[in-house]
Design a protein around this motif. Structure first.
Motif, mmCIF file in Angstrom:
data_model
loop_
_atom_site.group_PDB
_atom_site.id
_atom_site.type_symbol
_atom_site.label_atom_id
_atom_site.label_comp_id
_atom_site.label_asym_id
_atom_site.label_seq_id
_atom_site.Cartn_x
_atom_site.Cartn_y
_atom_site.Cartn_z
ATOM 1 N N ALA A 78 0.833 -1.204 0.000
ATOM 2 C CA ALA A 78 0.000 0.000 0.000
ATOM 3 C C ALA A 78 0.869 1.256 0.000
ATOM 4 N N THR A 79 1.980 1.193 0.718
ATOM 5 C CA THR A 79 2.898 2.338 0.768
ATOM 6 C C THR A 79 3.515 2.600 -0.600
ATOM 7 N N GLN A 80 3.917 1.529 -1.274
ATOM 8 C CA GLN A 80 4.486 1.676 -2.613
ATOM 9 C C GLN A 80 3.463 2.267 -3.585
ATOM 10 N N LEU A 81 2.253 1.744 -3.544
ATOM 11 C CA LEU A 81 1.204 2.234 -4.441
ATOM 12 C C LEU A 81 0.888 3.701 -4.180
ATOM 13 N N GLU A 82 0.914 4.093 -2.916
ATOM 14 C CA GLU A 82 0.646 5.490 -2.572
ATOM 15 C C GLU A 82 1.735 6.399 -3.139
ATOM 16 N N LYS A 83 2.998 5.967 -3.013
ATOM 17 C CA LYS A 83 4.110 6.764 -3.545
ATOM 18 C C LYS A 83 4.045 6.852 -5.067
ATOM 19 N N ILE A 84 3.706 5.751 -5.704
ATOM 20 C CA ILE A 84 3.618 5.734 -7.166
ATOM 21 C C ILE A 84 2.467 6.615 -7.641
ATOM 22 N N ASN A 85 1.352 6.565 -6.921
ATOM 23 C CA ASN A 85 0.210 7.399 -7.286
ATOM 24 C C ASN A 85 0.541 8.884 -7.126
ATOM 25 N N ASP A 86 1.225 9.234 -6.035
ATOM 26 C CA ASP A 86 1.633 10.631 -5.823
ATOM 27 C C ASP A 86 2.575 11.086 -6.937
ATOM 28 N N LEU A 87 3.482 10.197 -7.319
ATOM 29 C CA LEU A 87 4.410 10.515 -8.407
ATOM 30 C C LEU A 87 3.654 10.706 -9.716
ATOM 31 N N HIS A 88 2.661 9.862 -9.943
ATOM 32 C CA HIS A 88 1.853 9.950 -11.164
ATOM 33 C C HIS A 88 1.190 11.323 -11.275
ATOM 34 N N VAL A 89 0.610 11.782 -10.186
ATOM 35 C CA VAL A 89 -0.059 13.088 -10.173
ATOM 36 C C VAL A 89 0.945 14.205 -10.458
ATOM 37 N N LYS A 90 2.104 14.125 -9.829
ATOM 38 C CA LYS A 90 3.130 15.151 -10.019
ATOM 39 C C LYS A 90 3.632 15.167 -11.458
ATOM 40 N N VAL A 91 3.842 13.990 -12.022
ATOM 41 C CA VAL A 91 4.356 13.897 -13.391
ATOM 42 C C VAL A 91 3.348 14.452 -14.393
#
Length: 287
Positions: free
Chosen positions: A145-158
């Motif tokens: 869940a932590t990994q998915l949260e970080k990836i999702n945050d990165l997705h939004v930023k990108v």
């Protein structure tokens, strides 16, 4: 004018060579990643070595982006519609390459695909009491869940970064319809550009080159941050999938043009590039 055309042709040849060198390196990366993952799963390859390989591949991508940037100083137009690409590939380009957000989409696709495969195996084991020997450690379906949260945050930023660059790109395109280019085109019957127009076009191409370099920075940074979130095995699987996708799109696009037009696009017939039906190409597609 002839000297300028000759110089532009020479730059484009260097850009082609740079691209095909990168494609050859990607083919090697695919082999290295496959071997490393096979060895790791058989406990013959430790995570430290796999992490080193992943780091090297990311650095290779950064070096390729740097080389591209160096070759855009004098001419960058070729990168926005490369003659060495198929129409399919050019239709998918964003700022001379892939969208950084597509890296994240690959993770989402892999995660969903692996989850479905694990569910099928699980149901098979329940129904038939079968153990297929797959432990599933560190696969893309095991993202926390932590990994998915970080990836999702990165997705939004990108995506925000992409939007900023896309707006700049639109502004540069609109500038072509401004002075002095549009006015000169209206008032002159001759197609030969004057000094003012040449200067304006040079400035436009320079701005586009800077824009592409900025896009490459986002691509490299996105790749690096994704790898930091993933485990070494997950990162290797992600890189392998991304490279297979790139190589496959190149081959699919070329094959489609060959079927449609009866021959490979002339711009794609680069010296040193393997023929579509060669054993090497079949191996790449099969991997």
């Amino acid at each position: 004018m002839a000297s300028s055309s000759s110089s532009s042709y020479g730059i484009e040849q260097l850009q082609k060579e740079c691209y095909y060198e990168w494609m050859s390196l990607q083919a090697k990366h695919i082999v290295d990643l496959k071997e490393a993952l096979i060895r790791q799963r058989s406990n013959a390859y430790n995570h430290h070595k796999l992490e080193e390989l992943v780091g090297k591949i990311v650095n290779d991508f950064q070096s390729y982006a740097k080389r591209r940037s160096e070759l855009t100083d004098k001419s960058c137009s070729s990168y926005f519609a490369p003659s060495w690409n198929s129409s399919l590939e050019n239709g998918l380009l964003w700022m001379g390459g892939c969208r950084p957000s597509s890296f994240v989409r690959v993770i989402y696709a892999l995660c969903g695909s692996c989850a479905e495969a694990h569910l099928s195996r699980y149901l098979l084991q329940i129904d038939e009491n079968i153990d297929d020997g797959h432990d599933g450690d560190s696969s893309m379906s095991d993202l926390t869940a932590t990994q998915l949260e970080k990836i999702n945050d990165l997705h939004v930023k990108v995506i925000r970064e992409e939007d900023k660059l896309t707006k700049k790109y639109a502004n540069f395109q609109e500038d072509v319809a401004d002075m002095p280019i549009a006015v000169t085109a209206f008032w002159r019957d001759s197609v030969e550009a004057d000094v003012a127009v040449e200067d304006a076009l040079d400035k436009h191409e320079e701005c586009m080159g800077v824009l592409m370099a900025d896009a490459d920075k986002v691509r490299v940074e996105t790749l690096r941050r994704i790898v930091e979130v993933l485990t070494p095995v997950q990162a290797a699987e992600f890189l392998l999938s991304g490279k297979r996708l790139h190589m496959s799109l190149h081959e699919w696009g070329r094959a489609r043009e060959e079927r449609r037009y009866g021959c490979v696009h002339v711009g794609m017939q680069q010296q040193g590039e393997p023929e579509p039906e060669s054993q090497r190409d079949r191996t790449l597609i099969d991997m």
